[in-house]
Design a protein around this motif. Structure first.
Motif, PDB file in Angstrom:
ATOM      1  N   THR A   1      98.561 126.006  62.482  1.00 30.11           N
ATOM      2  CA  THR A   1      99.333 127.144  62.985  1.00 30.11           C
ATOM      3  C   THR A   1     100.764 126.966  62.519  1.00 30.11           C
ATOM      4  O   THR A   1     101.397 125.943  62.786  1.00 30.11           O
ATOM      5  N   THR A   2     101.260 127.956  61.792  1.00 33.33           N
ATOM      6  CA  THR A   2     102.595 127.877  61.227  1.00 33.33           C
ATOM      7  C   THR A   2     103.369 129.130  61.608  1.00 33.33           C
ATOM      8  O   THR A   2     102.778 130.167  61.906  1.00 33.33           O
ATOM      9  N   THR A   3     104.689 129.043  61.624  1.00 30.26           N
ATOM     10  CA  THR A   3     105.492 130.170  62.085  1.00 30.26           C
ATOM     11  C   THR A   3     106.685 130.403  61.167  1.00 30.26           C
ATOM     12  O   THR A   3     107.264 129.455  60.629  1.00 30.26           O
TER      13      THR A   3
ATOM     14  N   THR B   1      96.737 130.005  60.656  1.00 30.92           N
ATOM     15  CA  THR B   1      97.283 131.180  61.332  1.00 30.92           C
ATOM     16  C   THR B   1      98.787 131.188  61.100  1.00 30.92           C
ATOM     17  O   THR B   1      99.468 130.213  61.432  1.00 30.92           O
ATOM     18  N   VAL B   2      99.294 132.270  60.507  1.00 34.64           N
ATOM     19  CA  VAL B   2     100.729 132.410  60.270  1.00 34.64           C
ATOM     20  C   VAL B   2     101.288 133.342  61.333  1.00 34.64           C
ATOM     21  O   VAL B   2     100.947 134.527  61.392  1.00 34.64           O
ATOM     22  N   LEU B   3     102.133 132.800  62.200  1.00 30.44           N
ATOM     23  CA  LEU B   3     102.761 133.583  63.260  1.00 30.44           C
ATOM     24  C   LEU B   3     104.103 134.105  62.781  1.00 30.44           C
ATOM     25  O   LEU B   3     104.899 133.356  62.207  1.00 30.44           O
TER      26      LEU B   3
ATOM     27  N   THR C   1     103.073 129.634  72.392  1.00 33.72           N
ATOM     28  CA  THR C   1     101.727 130.138  72.656  1.00 33.72           C
ATOM     29  C   THR C   1     100.631 129.233  72.120  1.00 33.72           C
ATOM     30  O   THR C   1      99.449 129.516  72.318  1.00 33.72           O
ATOM     31  N   VAL C   2     100.990 128.155  71.423  1.00 35.38           N
ATOM     32  CA  VAL C   2      99.994 127.296  70.773  1.00 35.38           C
ATOM     33  C   VAL C   2      99.461 126.271  71.769  1.00 35.38           C
ATOM     34  O   VAL C   2     100.222 125.518  72.371  1.00 35.38           O
ATOM     35  N   ASP C   3      98.160 126.240  71.921  1.00 38.89           N
ATOM     36  CA  ASP C   3      97.542 125.278  72.827  1.00 38.89           C
ATOM     37  C   ASP C   3      97.577 123.867  72.240  1.00 38.89           C
ATOM     38  O   ASP C   3      97.455 123.685  71.028  1.00 38.89           O
ATOM     39  N   GLY C   4      97.725 122.877  73.111  1.00 34.54           N
ATOM     40  CA  GLY C   4      97.663 121.483  72.694  1.00 34.54           C
ATOM     41  C   GLY C   4      96.248 120.963  72.750  1.00 34.54           C
ATOM     42  O   GLY C   4      95.326 121.706  73.127  1.00 34.54           O
ATOM     43  N   PRO C   5      96.015 119.714  72.426  1.00 32.54           N
ATOM     44  CA  PRO C   5      97.037 118.787  71.928  1.00 32.54           C
ATOM     45  C   PRO C   5      97.419 119.074  70.480  1.00 32.54           C
ATOM     46  O   PRO C   5      96.565 119.430  69.673  1.00 32.54           O
ATOM     47  N   ILE C   6      98.703 118.924  70.195  1.00 30.40           N
ATOM     48  CA  ILE C   6      99.273 119.203  68.874  1.00 30.40           C
ATOM     49  C   ILE C   6      99.567 117.886  68.164  1.00 30.40           C
ATOM     50  O   ILE C   6     100.042 116.934  68.757  1.00 30.40           O
ATOM     51  N   GLY C   7      99.330 117.884  66.888  1.00 26.14           N
ATOM     52  CA  GLY C   7      99.741 116.760  66.073  1.00 26.14           C
ATOM     53  C   GLY C   7      98.774 116.532  64.930  1.00 26.14           C
ATOM     54  O   GLY C   7      97.565 116.645  65.138  1.00 26.14           O
ATOM     55  N   PRO C   8      99.346 116.321  63.731  1.00 23.26           N
ATOM     56  CA  PRO C   8     100.757 116.221  63.391  1.00 23.26           C
ATOM     57  C   PRO C   8     101.501 117.562  63.500  1.00 23.26           C
ATOM     58  O   PRO C   8     100.891 118.614  63.494  1.00 23.26           O
ATOM     59  N   ALA C   9     102.834 117.449  63.577  1.00 26.18           N
ATOM     60  CA  ALA C   9     103.699 118.620  63.580  1.00 26.18           C
ATOM     61  C   ALA C   9     104.734 118.444  62.474  1.00 26.18           C
ATOM     62  O   ALA C   9     105.344 117.382  62.362  1.00 26.18           O
TER      63      ALA C   9
END
Length: 212
Positions: A97-99, A123-125, A135-143
């Motif tokens: 997911t990128t913005t 997904t490009v926000l 709005t991005v659900d975790g767990p996130i990583g890498p970032a």
């Protein structure tokens, strides 16, 4: 076995985008004024890409982590996103997911990802990262934090409570003076990171989230 990163369609696209970025640097009007808004800065600065070596590092890190969710702040035209997406594709799991604030760049990045056959794993926000990444659900990583440098720390603080245990956070452009607050934060062990500078073009700060 050929990786997605070395598929001719992907490799040729990345090489073309790097060439365009070099040409953009040659005709660049310079950095935005200190009073410029985030929107004005995004529209003025064109590619602002990672280095090729930095891209290879990102690919390797995502392959090793095998994450479910990769987050990127600062899509631009999608050069770094292509490296992240190629790694996710080769892992066979996960999503990027990128913005990006600039509507022009969002459209171009989506087209580049589709041309590479990687649109389904990204997904490009469109919009302000301080809103879209909430709005991005975790767990996130890498970032990967690769957008406007003054916003890297606020973006990190925004997603911090959703970082996966041991998640890696990559701050690109660590040699820029505008990254000083970010670097001071991640290099303070009290903030929950183990951090080291990686010597690629413009620098990359690699920070492992240990929690606090």
């Amino acid at each position: 076995m050929t990786t997605t990163l070395h598929d001719p369609a992907v490799r040729d696209l990345i090489d073309r985008l790097f060439t365009e970025a070099e040409r953009d640097d040659e005709r660049s009007p310079g950095r935005p004024a200190p009073t410029a808004t985030a929107q004005e800065s995004s529209d003025l600065l064109e590619y602002m890409p990672i280095s090729a070596r930095g891209g290879d590092l990102l690919y390797a890190l995502v392959r090793a982590a095998r994450p479910q969710t990769v987050v990127e702040f600062g899509t631009s035209y999608g050069i770094s996103t292509l490296y992240l997406a190629a790694a996710v594709r080769d892992n066979g799991i996960g999503h990027v997911t990128t913005t990006e604030l600039s509507a022009t760049k969002v459209k171009a990045a989506r087209a580049n990802l589709e041309a590479a056959g990687l649109g389904d794993v990204v997904t490009v926000l469109e919009g302000d990262a301080l809103t879209t990444l909430g709005t991005v659900d975790g767990p996130i990583g890498p970032a990967l934090l690769d957008g406007w440098k003054e916003l890297c720390l606020p973006v990190l603080r925004l997603i911090e409570d959703r970082l996966a245990p041991g998640a890696l956070v990559v701050g690109d452009g660590s040699t820029f003076a505008s990254m000083s607050d970010y670097l001071a934060y991640v290099r303070d062990p009290g903030n929950g990171y183990v951090s080291i500078d990686f010597p690629v073009e413009d620098g990359m700060e690699l920070s492992r989230w240990t929690g606090r």
